[in-house]
Design an enzyme around this catalytic site. Structure first.
Site, mmCIF file in Angstrom:
data_model
loop_
_atom_site.group_PDB
_atom_site.id
_atom_site.type_symbol
_atom_site.label_atom_id
_atom_site.label_comp_id
_atom_site.label_asym_id
_atom_site.label_seq_id
_atom_site.Cartn_x
_atom_site.Cartn_y
_atom_site.Cartn_z
ATOM 1 N N HIS A 1 93.271 33.471 61.526
ATOM 2 C CA HIS A 1 94.255 33.332 60.507
ATOM 3 C C HIS A 1 94.667 32.021 60.636
ATOM 4 O O HIS A 1 95.351 31.670 61.612
ATOM 5 C CB HIS A 1 95.388 34.265 60.523
ATOM 6 C CG HIS A 1 96.647 34.124 59.699
ATOM 7 N ND1 HIS A 1 96.344 34.242 58.384
ATOM 8 C CD2 HIS A 1 97.721 33.588 59.814
ATOM 9 C CE1 HIS A 1 97.559 33.881 57.472
ATOM 10 N NE2 HIS A 1 98.405 33.815 58.599
ATOM 11 N N HIS B 1 88.364 28.340 56.035
ATOM 12 C CA HIS B 1 89.031 27.054 56.380
ATOM 13 C C HIS B 1 88.383 26.176 57.257
ATOM 14 O O HIS B 1 88.945 25.185 57.437
ATOM 15 C CB HIS B 1 90.196 27.768 57.259
ATOM 16 C CG HIS B 1 91.337 28.805 56.633
ATOM 17 N ND1 HIS B 1 91.780 28.394 55.326
ATOM 18 C CD2 HIS B 1 91.417 30.018 56.730
ATOM 19 C CE1 HIS B 1 92.651 29.260 55.012
ATOM 20 N NE2 HIS B 1 92.441 30.256 55.499
ATOM 21 N N LYS C 1 91.540 32.070 43.986
ATOM 22 C CA LYS C 1 92.503 31.990 45.100
ATOM 23 C C LYS C 1 93.373 30.864 44.490
ATOM 24 O O LYS C 1 93.047 29.999 44.168
ATOM 25 C CB LYS C 1 91.773 31.825 46.255
ATOM 26 C CG LYS C 1 92.860 32.011 47.415
ATOM 27 C CD LYS C 1 92.144 31.789 48.627
ATOM 28 C CE LYS C 1 93.237 31.540 50.010
ATOM 29 N NZ LYS C 1 92.368 31.707 51.263
ATOM 30 N N ASN C 2 94.730 31.134 44.629
ATOM 31 C CA ASN C 2 95.897 30.117 44.363
ATOM 32 C C ASN C 2 95.715 28.790 45.083
ATOM 33 O O ASN C 2 95.823 27.650 44.572
ATOM 34 C CB ASN C 2 97.410 30.978 44.366
ATOM 35 C CG ASN C 2 97.497 31.831 43.258
ATOM 36 O OD1 ASN C 2 96.925 31.784 42.170
ATOM 37 N ND2 ASN C 2 98.244 32.769 43.621
ATOM 38 N N GLN C 3 95.604 28.992 46.226
ATOM 39 C CA GLN C 3 95.384 27.701 47.239
ATOM 40 C C GLN C 3 94.803 27.974 48.454
ATOM 41 O O GLN C 3 94.643 29.082 48.899
ATOM 42 C CB GLN C 3 96.883 27.286 47.709
ATOM 43 C CG GLN C 3 97.692 28.193 48.328
ATOM 44 C CD GLN C 3 98.994 27.813 48.729
ATOM 45 O OE1 GLN C 3 99.551 26.452 48.385
ATOM 46 N NE2 GLN C 3 99.945 28.516 49.155
ATOM 47 N N ASN C 4 94.267 27.133 49.088
ATOM 48 C CA ASN C 4 93.412 27.290 50.220
ATOM 49 C C ASN C 4 93.639 25.722 50.968
ATOM 50 O O ASN C 4 93.493 24.667 50.228
ATOM 51 C CB ASN C 4 92.274 27.559 50.136
ATOM 52 C CG ASN C 4 91.504 28.098 51.450
ATOM 53 O OD1 ASN C 4 91.899 29.084 51.879
ATOM 54 N ND2 ASN C 4 90.211 27.325 51.538
ATOM 55 N N THR C 5 93.243 25.997 52.271
ATOM 56 C CA THR C 5 93.279 24.687 53.067
ATOM 57 C C THR C 5 92.064 24.731 53.852
ATOM 58 O O THR C 5 91.574 25.825 54.583
ATOM 59 C CB THR C 5 94.404 24.512 54.168
ATOM 60 O OG1 THR C 5 95.552 24.402 53.377
ATOM 61 C CG2 THR C 5 94.297 23.346 54.736
#
Length: 160
Positions: free
Chosen positions: A155, A42, A65-69
Site C-alpha cells: 500500500h 504504483h 480512479k480519482n487519483q493515483n501516484t
C-alpha cells in the site's frame, strides 16, 4: 407529530452499506496479490502521460480512479524501503507497518479532470510530476508472490 423514518439500526445498516460500496470501489482484483496490485498501481519507471498510464488500472477496476501516484522506481527498490524502520502509518494511524523512503524518488501524480466520465475510455488526467519521499505499508509476502522477497510493499500510504 413527524413519523420516525429511520431507526438507529437502519441508519447503521445504511452507513455500513455505503462504506461497503466505497470499499469495493478500491478493491483489488482477486487475481492479484496485494503486492502485485501495488506494483500495477504504483510502480512505473518510465510512465507515459497519466491518461495513458491510468488505462491499465481503470480497465481492471472498470471505473475512472480519482487519483493515483506512480513511483518512478523499481519494485526491488521499493521492497528495500520495507527494511527501513517501521513507523505508524500517516494515513491510518492504527497501523504500524509503514516505512518511509530514505530518499526522494521521481514520481508522477495523476488527477482525474473529468469525474463525470461515463466510460473508462474517456477518463482524462492532469499530470503532476515531482520528486518526493514516500511511505509504504509492508507485509509478509503472499504464497503466490515470488519467494525472492519475504516482505513486500502492499500500500502506498502517503507522499511527503
Amino acid at each position: 407529530m413527524v413519523p420516525k423514518l429511520f431507526t438507529p439500526q437502519i441508519c447503521l445498516l445504511l452507513l455500513l452499506g455505503l462504506m461497503g460500496v466505497e470499499g469495493s470501489l478500491h478493491a483489488r482484483p482477486p487475481q492479484f496479490t496485494k503486492a502485485q496490485w501495488f506494483a500495477i498501481q504504483h510502480i512505473n519507471v518510465n510512465p507515459p502521460r497519466c491518461t495513458i498510464a491510468m488505462r491499465v488500472i481503470n480497465n481492471y477496476q472498470r471505473r475512472c480512479k480519482n487519483q493515483n501516484t506512480f513511483l518512478r522506481t523499481t519494485f526491488a527498490n521499493t521492497v528495500n524501503v520495507c527494511r527501513n524502520r517501521s513507523i505508524r502509518c500517516p494515513r491510518n494511524r492504527t497501523l504500524h507497518n509503514c516505512h518511509r523512503s530514505s530518499y526522494r524518488v521521481p514520481l508522477l501524480h495523476c488527477d482525474l479532470i473529468n469525474p463525470g466520465a461515463q466510460n473508462i475510455s474517456t477518463c482524462r488526467y492532469a499530470d503532476r510530476p515531482g520528486r518526493r519521499f514516500y511511505v509504504v505499508a509492508c507485509e509478509s509476502r503472499d504464497p503466490r508472490d515470488s519467494p525472492r522477497y519475504p516482505v513486500v510493499p502492499v500500500h502506498l500510504d502517503t507522499i511527503i
